[in-house]
Design a protein around this motif. Sequence first.
Motif, short mmCIF file in Angstrom:
data_model
loop_
_atom_site.label_atom_id
_atom_site.label_comp_id
_atom_site.label_asym_id
_atom_site.label_seq_id
_atom_site.Cartn_x
_atom_site.Cartn_y
_atom_site.Cartn_z
N PHE A 71 3.57 -4.28 3.74
CA PHE A 71 2.25 -3.84 4.18
C PHE A 71 2.15 -4.13 5.67
O PHE A 71 3.03 -4.75 6.27
N LEU B 40 4.18 1.02 -4.39
CA LEU B 40 4.78 2.30 -4.04
C LEU B 40 5.97 2.10 -3.11
O LEU B 40 7.02 2.73 -3.28
N THR B 41 5.81 1.21 -2.13
CA THR B 41 6.90 0.93 -1.20
C THR B 41 8.10 0.34 -1.92
O THR B 41 9.26 0.64 -1.60
N SER C 115 7.96 3.64 2.25
CA SER C 115 6.84 4.58 2.23
C SER C 115 6.22 4.67 3.62
O SER C 115 6.28 3.72 4.40
N GLN D 190 -5.77 -0.91 6.94
CA GLN D 190 -5.24 -1.89 5.99
C GLN D 190 -5.22 -3.28 6.61
O GLN D 190 -5.62 -4.26 5.97
N ILE E 61 3.01 5.25 6.27
CA ILE E 61 1.58 4.99 6.40
C ILE E 61 1.16 5.42 7.79
O ILE E 61 1.87 5.17 8.77
N CYS F 280 -2.67 2.21 8.73
CA CYS F 280 -2.12 0.88 8.98
C CYS F 280 -3.18 -0.02 9.61
O CYS F 280 -3.32 -1.19 9.24
N LYS G 182 -0.16 -0.09 -2.47
CA LYS G 182 0.77 0.44 -1.48
C LYS G 182 2.09 -0.30 -1.52
O LYS G 182 3.16 0.29 -1.36
#
Length: 337
Positions: free
Chosen positions: A186, A90-91, A98, A108, A100, A105, A87
């Motif tokens: 994240f 990707l961000t 990105s 994660q 979520i 969230c 992730k």
Amino acid sequence: MPCEGCMERYNNSTDATMEFVLLGFPELLCLRALFFLIFLLIHLVTLAGNVMIFMAVVMEPSRPPMILFLCQLSVIELCYTLVIVPKALLTLMLVDGSTISFTGCAVQMHLFVALGGAECFLLAAMSYDRYVAICQPLHYVVVMSEELCLRLAVACCLGGFAVSLGLTVAIFRLPFCQSRRINHFFCDIPAVLHLACTQSYTPELALLAACVLLLLLPFLLILTSYVCIAAALFDTTSSVGKDKAFSTCISQMTITLLHYGCATFIYIRPKSSYSPARDKMMSLVYTNITPLLYPLIYSLRNKEIRGVLRKMLRRKKVALLSWDTIRPVICVCGKFY
């Protein structure tokens, strides 16, 4: 108490359909492709190292307790990086960050804290293993039985997941009335708490309790084990025994300092001292660099692990050079010529 001006959004702030936006590193916009390639390479090397150690341990019929603990550590690190890094990559590539979901969230964060907590408990179990091996060598086989190792491994995972579940529930029950743009790559705890629209100290107390259970308690157990080991080595007259004991402990001490140093810097501090730029840089270290170093400075320096890897590579080499493998190639070459 919710902050003023947020009451009208209070009821919808924990809606499972809401989304957060992970901003990543907008300040590194021009270098995002370079950073993506660097961290992708680090991620692949980390995965390869941990998978190789896991396969080597699984294929070995005789497994001492420390080998089993190292295997569990590799599995935890493998899951740890898979929860965060894909992730994050990707961000890093998206200009506007990105998205979520609220549930995503929470999941994660829960897995991140649970795996990190399980690793803290596992490091404590490994320090106890070293204590028994060095201070009570004659009783090592009896004390560190396979049943005890299995119980310790299960207890480490269950303890991390239990504490993480309570902390995650406490955080995601808060009203998120401010911007839902998380200035991170994240769903880290300080970054999510920074968005909470509340003046209650309950989430900070929950975080403090989690830090005591996941960081302070295992660290005290590790410190006690190594104090006992140091005392035992001080009474040992053999320099060979001291060098051997030191070599078996130095790797775990290095990993412990890295793991606890980063975690303490990030989480054991008040919410008011939150700094997005500083936290993101530190997070890059313990989510990318530290997992990369684990197989190198710990598992691959272990004599038993090196022996298992040599056996595995030797079996692979023999299998590749066997007649059943070479014959199809010879037949194809013969037809071609």
